[in-house]
Design a protein around this motif. Structure first.
Motif, PDB file in Angstrom:
ATOM      1  N   SER A   1       0.989  -0.836  -0.072  1.00 35.00           N
ATOM      2  CA  SER A   1      -0.329   0.309   0.265  1.00 35.00           C
ATOM      3  C   SER A   1       0.773   0.966  -0.352  1.00 35.00           C
ATOM      4  O   SER A   1       0.399   2.395  -0.428  1.00 35.00           O
ATOM      5  CB  SER A   1      -0.979   0.251   1.961  1.00 35.00           C
ATOM      6  OG  SER A   1      -0.046  -0.007   2.336  1.00 35.00           O
TER       7      SER A   1
ATOM      8  N   LEU B   1      -8.435   5.454   0.004  1.00 34.08           N
ATOM      9  CA  LEU B   1      -9.509   4.593   0.216  1.00 34.08           C
ATOM     10  C   LEU B   1      -9.436   3.993  -1.603  1.00 34.08           C
ATOM     11  O   LEU B   1     -10.170   3.144  -1.644  1.00 34.08           O
ATOM     12  CB  LEU B   1     -10.537   4.094   0.757  1.00 34.08           C
ATOM     13  CG  LEU B   1     -10.108   4.118   2.814  1.00 34.08           C
ATOM     14  CD1 LEU B   1     -11.010   4.409   3.517  1.00 34.08           C
ATOM     15  CD2 LEU B   1      -8.907   2.757   2.755  1.00 34.08           C
ATOM     16  N   ARG B   2     -10.429   5.295  -1.551  1.00 30.78           N
ATOM     17  CA  ARG B   2     -10.750   5.027  -3.404  1.00 30.78           C
ATOM     18  C   ARG B   2      -9.752   4.429  -4.171  1.00 30.78           C
ATOM     19  O   ARG B   2      -9.706   4.007  -5.063  1.00 30.78           O
ATOM     20  CB  ARG B   2     -10.877   6.226  -3.910  1.00 30.78           C
ATOM     21  CG  ARG B   2     -12.050   6.445  -2.649  1.00 30.78           C
ATOM     22  CD  ARG B   2     -12.921   8.131  -4.004  1.00 30.78           C
ATOM     23  NE  ARG B   2     -12.439   9.047  -4.104  1.00 30.78           N
ATOM     24  CZ  ARG B   2     -12.382  10.284  -2.862  1.00 30.78           C
ATOM     25  NH1 ARG B   2     -13.118  10.506  -2.310  1.00 30.78           N
ATOM     26  NH2 ARG B   2     -11.668  11.493  -2.480  1.00 30.78           N
TER      27      ARG B   2
ATOM     28  N   GLU C   1      -9.070   0.632  -3.762  1.00 37.79           N
ATOM     29  CA  GLU C   1      -9.647  -0.029  -4.716  1.00 37.79           C
ATOM     30  C   GLU C   1      -9.673  -0.755  -5.885  1.00 37.79           C
ATOM     31  O   GLU C   1     -10.035  -1.573  -6.376  1.00 37.79           O
ATOM     32  CB  GLU C   1     -11.492   0.696  -4.890  1.00 37.79           C
ATOM     33  CG  GLU C   1     -12.307   0.656  -2.990  1.00 37.79           C
ATOM     34  CD  GLU C   1     -13.237  -0.105  -2.758  1.00 37.79           C
ATOM     35  OE1 GLU C   1     -12.816  -1.601  -2.975  1.00 37.79           O
ATOM     36  OE2 GLU C   1     -13.739   0.311  -1.502  1.00 37.79           O
ATOM     37  N   ALA C   2      -8.681   0.575  -6.694  1.00 37.39           N
ATOM     38  CA  ALA C   2      -8.000  -0.275  -7.684  1.00 37.39           C
ATOM     39  C   ALA C   2      -7.465  -0.732  -7.986  1.00 37.39           C
ATOM     40  O   ALA C   2      -6.737  -1.283  -9.099  1.00 37.39           O
ATOM     41  CB  ALA C   2      -8.228   1.457  -8.476  1.00 37.39           C
TER      42      ALA C   2
ATOM     43  N   ARG D   1      -9.294   2.249   7.743  1.00 28.88           N
ATOM     44  CA  ARG D   1      -8.218   1.789   6.814  1.00 28.88           C
ATOM     45  C   ARG D   1      -8.005   0.406   6.820  1.00 28.88           C
ATOM     46  O   ARG D   1      -7.837  -0.224   6.278  1.00 28.88           O
ATOM     47  CB  ARG D   1      -7.079   2.555   6.925  1.00 28.88           C
ATOM     48  CG  ARG D   1      -6.181   2.338   5.472  1.00 28.88           C
ATOM     49  CD  ARG D   1      -5.595   3.773   4.946  1.00 28.88           C
ATOM     50  NE  ARG D   1      -4.136   2.817   5.086  1.00 28.88           N
ATOM     51  CZ  ARG D   1      -2.905   4.143   4.833  1.00 28.88           C
ATOM     52  NH1 ARG D   1      -3.375   5.449   4.487  1.00 28.88           N
ATOM     53  NH2 ARG D   1      -2.393   3.496   4.149  1.00 28.88           N
TER      54      ARG D   1
ATOM     55  N   HIS E   1     -10.499  -1.967   5.964  1.00 33.61           N
ATOM     56  CA  HIS E   1     -10.566  -2.370   4.433  1.00 33.61           C
ATOM     57  C   HIS E   1      -9.440  -2.710   3.718  1.00 33.61           C
ATOM     58  O   HIS E   1     -10.117  -3.141   2.825  1.00 33.61           O
ATOM     59  CB  HIS E   1     -11.265  -0.699   4.603  1.00 33.61           C
ATOM     60  CG  HIS E   1     -11.408  -0.361   2.746  1.00 33.61           C
ATOM     61  ND1 HIS E   1     -12.734  -1.071   2.533  1.00 33.61           N
ATOM     62  CD2 HIS E   1     -10.950   0.090   1.477  1.00 33.61           C
ATOM     63  CE1 HIS E   1     -12.786  -1.012   1.066  1.00 33.61           C
ATOM     64  NE2 HIS E   1     -12.326  -0.047   0.849  1.00 33.61           N
TER      65      HIS E   1
ATOM     66  N   LEU F   1     -10.088  -6.062   2.139  1.00 32.67           N
ATOM     67  CA  LEU F   1      -9.619  -6.146   0.007  1.00 32.67           C
ATOM     68  C   LEU F   1      -8.835  -7.121  -0.058  1.00 32.67           C
ATOM     69  O   LEU F   1      -9.459  -7.421  -1.229  1.00 32.67           O
ATOM     70  CB  LEU F   1      -9.558  -4.497  -0.561  1.00 32.67           C
ATOM     71  CG  LEU F   1      -9.910  -3.593  -0.770  1.00 32.67           C
ATOM     72  CD1 LEU F   1      -9.697  -2.103  -0.752  1.00 32.67           C
ATOM     73  CD2 LEU F   1     -11.042  -3.694  -2.175  1.00 32.67           C
TER      74      LEU F   1
END
Length: 227
Positions: free
Chosen positions: A25, A86-87, A90-91, A120, A123, A127
């Protein structure tokens, strides 16, 4: 307690940082942080953000920004950065190669202790499919008074897990994280397999901060713990 954090014995508890250790990340987070800091008038580039703020909580980051650049973040800035990141997750977010495989077979008790906020963390681990592998044992710097490089988070995680700090092994990818683990009296392995370490796979900074060793392939972790 049966193990210890000393070389040659298995730890009672393995504490994993999240960003840059379990999930790749940091390259995403650092880009989003840099862009958002630029947006509010902070003249800082990606290399500087990566060097100074990897592994650091948002509270500490904004204190440094105010002190060094004279810029106070507007109300809601941290939430905006969080939502933007976070957006992007997602990708783009993926787990570090080999993590699920290793955690699926590693016999040692484990938990997560991260500078990220709980939402976070949950999430990101959801994911990437890693959340169930920790049985709910996920701890955030928001749960303690001081984040890394202070030892509070690691000591809190050990207490909650019923482990002696001296019997814990920490897996970290940042200098503040390594320093926090050492300040907590814990043995620490430095991990340099995340995308943000491509500039320096040897991770000399982690060794200099007190890591017992550095490795860049997650699948090596079981043999390193056994050794």
């Amino acid at each position: 307690m049966g193990g210890s954090g000393r070389p040659g014995t298995r730890p009672d508890l393995v504490i994993f940082d999240c960003d840059g250790v379990l999930i790749d990340s940091e390259p995403i987070s650092l880009v989003r942080l840099t862009d958002n800091l630029n947006r509010i008038g902070v003249p800082i580039d990606l290399d500087t953000v990566a060097r100074r703020f990897t592994g650091t909580s948002m509270t500490s980051i904004m204190a440094h920004i105010a002190a060094d650049y004279g810029v106070t973040a507007p109300a809601g800035f941290a939430d905006e950065v969080r939502a933007d990141t976070l957006r992007a997750f997602e990708a783009e977010l993926t787990a570090i190669a080999g993590v699920a495989e290793v955690l699926g077979t590693l016999p040692d008790r484990r938990c997560v202790a991260s500078s990220s906020d709980p939402a976070r963390l949950s999430h990101a681990l959801t994911l990437t499919g890693l959340l169930p592998l920790f049985g709910g044992h996920v701890f955030s710097a928001s749960m303690v008074k001081r984040g890394k490089p202070f030892p509070d988070l690691f000591l809190y995680a050990a207490e909650r897990m019923g482990a002696d700090p001296g019997a814990c092994l920490v897996i970290e990818d940042s200098v503040p994280g390594v320093r926090a683990a050492r300040a907590a009296g814990m043995r620490v392995f430095g991990f340099s397999g995340g995308g943000h370490w491509r500039h320096d796979p040897a991770a000399a900074d982690l060794l200099g901060a007190g890591a017992a060793l550095v490795f860049d392939e997650f699948r090596r972790l079981p043999e390193l713990i056994a050794a």
